[in-house]
Design a protein around this motif. Structure first.
Motif, PDB file in Angstrom:
ATOM      1  N   VAL A   1      23.579 -47.212  52.780  1.00 30.22           N
ATOM      2  CA  VAL A   1      24.926 -47.152  52.364  1.00 30.22           C
ATOM      3  C   VAL A   1      25.645 -48.398  52.117  1.00 30.22           C
ATOM      4  O   VAL A   1      25.994 -48.431  51.091  1.00 30.22           O
ATOM      5  CB  VAL A   1      25.707 -46.268  53.513  1.00 30.22           C
TER       6      VAL A   1
ATOM      7  N   GLN B   1      24.479 -49.837  48.743  1.00 27.78           N
ATOM      8  CA  GLN B   1      25.097 -49.282  47.685  1.00 27.78           C
ATOM      9  C   GLN B   1      26.248 -49.740  47.397  1.00 27.78           C
ATOM     10  O   GLN B   1      26.743 -50.160  46.242  1.00 27.78           O
ATOM     11  CB  GLN B   1      25.119 -47.692  47.776  1.00 27.78           C
TER      12      GLN B   1
ATOM     13  N   ASP C   1      30.864 -40.476  51.958  1.00 24.91           N
ATOM     14  CA  ASP C   1      30.273 -39.983  50.810  1.00 24.91           C
ATOM     15  C   ASP C   1      30.215 -41.102  49.697  1.00 24.91           C
ATOM     16  O   ASP C   1      30.873 -40.963  48.898  1.00 24.91           O
ATOM     17  CB  ASP C   1      31.264 -38.979  50.297  1.00 24.91           C
ATOM     18  N   VAL C   2      29.239 -41.776  49.756  1.00 21.71           N
ATOM     19  CA  VAL C   2      28.910 -42.989  48.840  1.00 21.71           C
ATOM     20  C   VAL C   2      28.695 -42.524  47.415  1.00 21.71           C
ATOM     21  O   VAL C   2      28.881 -43.324  46.442  1.00 21.71           O
ATOM     22  CB  VAL C   2      28.007 -43.746  49.261  1.00 21.71           C
TER      23      VAL C   2
END
Length: 278
Positions: free
Chosen positions: A109, A112, A158-159
């Motif tokens: 995560v 990203q 909620d990447v």
């Protein structure tokens, strides 16, 4: 461990891998699949058999000849040291199973988010997109804020949704910047299958090559200034003598995966991969 070196720009420092201050998360958290990039299969969460007790790679100087070229390509954009030093305050994943599990969930995560920070930082430096700078700054600050969330919140983030919002903005940035390319050169090859394509000497200024498959493409001497290369697959693409000085959203990982030479022209924020001189 990436095959790269720092470039100029203090704002980029935190977005570059600092393996000395990371608990080798890329060597543990990720899945490796036996292929031309990795000589072994390895499950996510299981340390690579070449990882030493001090978190260093036992074959770092021999990764490519030993069949681990994928390790020299990978770039965490500084997520490794952020998770190790800040999110988990220096706690080693070997300390407990719970810490390890959470750390390995958070790492991708954070990776990203840091990649998005790299793109947004570049976007903010592009003069033709000046009208969008306020929106870019807002997204950059928001993304930076997310990187400082506690581990549980990061794991639940909620990447993908956030990435979509940033991608829409970067697409607008790309459009405005590529519009300054010479008339007639703005080819739309977004997501195109250009594997093995013969593009030697091609004028690709202002081309939209987002997500294009350029695996093993011959881009020798190609002009890629103002071309959008975000997400383009450049594995084994030949960039010898190519001009990428003003390419948009090019990353070190993409260069590390490609081939090039001493006269390939690069943006000042990126480094010439060591293996290009092999």
């Amino acid at each position: 461990m990436p095959d790269n070196a720092p470039g100029p720009g203090a704002e980029r420092a935190a977005l570059r891998p600092d393996c000395a201050n990371c608990f080798a998360l890329c060597c543990v958290a990720l899945t490796l699949t036996r292929s031309s990039d990795f000589a072994i299969d390895k499950e996510a969460g299981k340390p690579c058999r070449h990882l030493q007790q001090d978190f260093r790679c036992g074959i770092h100087t021999e990764l490519r000849p030993r069949g681990f070229s994928g390790c020299t390509v990978y770039d965490c954009f500084g997520a490794g040291q952020k998770v190790s030093g800040e999110t988990f305050a220096g706690q080693d994943w070997r300390g407990s199973r719970h810490t390890a599990r959470r750390m390995f969930e958070v790492f991708p995560v954070m990776r990203q988010l840091h990649e998005l920070l790299w793109y947004l930082t570049e976007a903010l430096s592009l003069e033709p997109a000046r009208a969008l700078h306020r929106d870019i700054r807002r997204r950059l600050d928001e993304t930076e804020r997310l990187t400082h969330l506690p581990a549980d919140a990061l794991a639940d983030l909620d990447v993908a949704a956030h990435r979509e919002q940033v991608a829409a903005l970067l697409s607008r940035v790309s459009r405005d910047v590529r519009a300054t390319a010479p008339r007639g050169k703005k080819r739309d090859r977004r997501g195109a299958d250009l594997m093995g394509a013969r593009l030697r000497g091609a004028d690709l200024r202002g081309a939209d090559l987002r997500g294009a498959y350029l695996i093993a493409a011959d881009l020798t001497g190609a002009d890629l200034r103002l071309a959008d290369l975000i997400g383009a697959d450049l594995r084994d693409a030949d960039l010898s003598a190519a001009d990428l000085t003003e390419s948009l959203f090019l990353t070190q990982a993409q260069l590390n995966a490609a081939k090039g030479d001493a006269v390939t022209r690069l943006p000042p924020t990126l480094a010439r991969p060591a293996h290009w001189s092999d």
